[in-house]
Write an enzyme that holds these catalytic residues in place. Structure first.
Site, PDB file in Angstrom:
ATOM      1  N   HIS A 181       0.825  -1.208   0.000  1.00 58.72           N
ATOM      2  CA  HIS A 181       0.000   0.000   0.000  1.00 58.72           C
ATOM      3  C   HIS A 181       0.857   1.255   0.000  1.00 58.72           C
ATOM      4  CE1 HIS A 181      -3.011  -2.661   2.425  1.00 58.72           C
ATOM      5  NE2 HIS A 181      -3.136  -2.859   1.112  1.00 58.72           N
ATOM      6  N   HIS A 198       5.644   5.676  -0.238  1.00 56.21           N
ATOM      7  CA  HIS A 198       6.485   4.486  -0.235  1.00 56.21           C
ATOM      8  C   HIS A 198       5.661   3.260   0.118  1.00 56.21           C
ATOM      9  CE1 HIS A 198       6.398   5.638   4.039  1.00 56.21           C
ATOM     10  NE2 HIS A 198       6.492   4.327   4.264  1.00 56.21           N
TER      11      HIS A 198
END
Length: 285
Positions: A135, A224
């Site tokens: 995610h 990230h």
């Protein structure tokens, strides 16, 4: 390699009886009729139990702060689902395996077994490490009340409904440590391709959070995905190991200097409690 200070935590979630997923998007290609703001009674129910103090959350990139479980609360997480393509998995797996051979405290995300316990079986190591959905967070993970759920999903869909295709380059290994310095994360950061689009999506999510009186995302977001984690603050030693391994791999041509892997943006999802909602899917051209 500079360590980025970020905070993650286990988002508390109540059981929920419907299925759905979060979504993120670039700017809409059309100008839809805006939804009216929700009534105040919907956003702030009188005498609702549970209050949340967000003042302790620092402006650290992509920090997800844990919060106490309160009956009737649901954790909210808005994100871009990411699946690492098959082709770069072997190289990523080999890199993490070399790092884990020194930083033996590392675990795969969502797994409580040390990675080195899986090192004898390369196929299993790769599957456990990378065979899952990752995610990219577009907003803080925060608690909301049950009566806020429908307006939250509706507004996210209204602001994130249209998208164009774009490529996301994960091109930098980075180390994140939570504010309590109780966990360290080995992550892949986006700092070139796709960064501008993701920041636009974060701002759209911020707009919805503001209407619900929720804390916005970090001032300088660093999108990230986290690949592995360790208990405690091992950032100094992990940065050193990563830096040395990157130099070796680049010198031998075993690691790209421009990117670790790239993937096509496919949509945005939202998870509220145990329910996932599809907020948007990329429009076919």
């Amino acid at each position: 390699m500079d360590a980025l200070i970020a905070s993650y935590g286990d988002a508390s979630s109540d059981s929920d009886d419907s299925d759905s997923r979060p979504t993120h998007e670039p700017e809409p290609t059309q100008s839809p009729t805006p939804l009216p703001p929700p009534p105040l009674s919907l956003l702030h129910a009188p005498n609702s139990p549970g209050t949340f103090d967000f003042s302790l959350q620092r402006d650290n990139p992509n920090r997800v702060r844990s919060f106490p479980h309160v009956e009737g609360n649901f954790s909210l997480h808005v994100y871009i689902p990411v699946n690492i393509p098959v082709t770069p998995r072997k190289e990523i797996s080999l890199f993490v395996k070399r790092v884990a051979s020194v930083a033996r405290e590392l675990h795969a995300v969502d797994i409580d077994i040390p990675l080195m316990n899986l090192s004898k079986d390369e196929q299993k190591f790769e599957q456990v490490l990378l065979g899952r959905e990752f995610h990219v967070s577009l907003g803080r993970t925060v608690p909301i009340r049950v009566h806020q759920r429908d307006s939250m999903v509706a507004m996210l869909r209204q602001r994130l409904q249209s998208h164009r295709k774009y490529w996301i380059d994960f091109n930098k290994w980075e180390v994140f440590v939570n504010d309590d310095r109780t966990r360290t994360f080995l992550s892949l950061e986006v700092n070139t391709g796709g960064l501008a689009d993701i920041k636009k999506q974060i701002e759209a999510v911020n707009e919805v959070y503001r209407l619900h009186n929720l804390p916005e995302f970090y001032k300088d977001p660093r999108p990230h995905i986290s690949i592995a984690w360790a208990v405690g603050d091992i950032s100094d030693s992990l940065k050193k190991v990563i830096g040395e391994e990157i130099k070796k791999r680049v010198a031998t041509g075993g690691l790209s200097q421009k990117r670790v892997f790239t993937c096509l943006f496919g949509g945005i999802s939202c998870k509220i409690g145990n329910r996932s909602y599809e907020i948007c899917k990329v429009q076919e051209e």
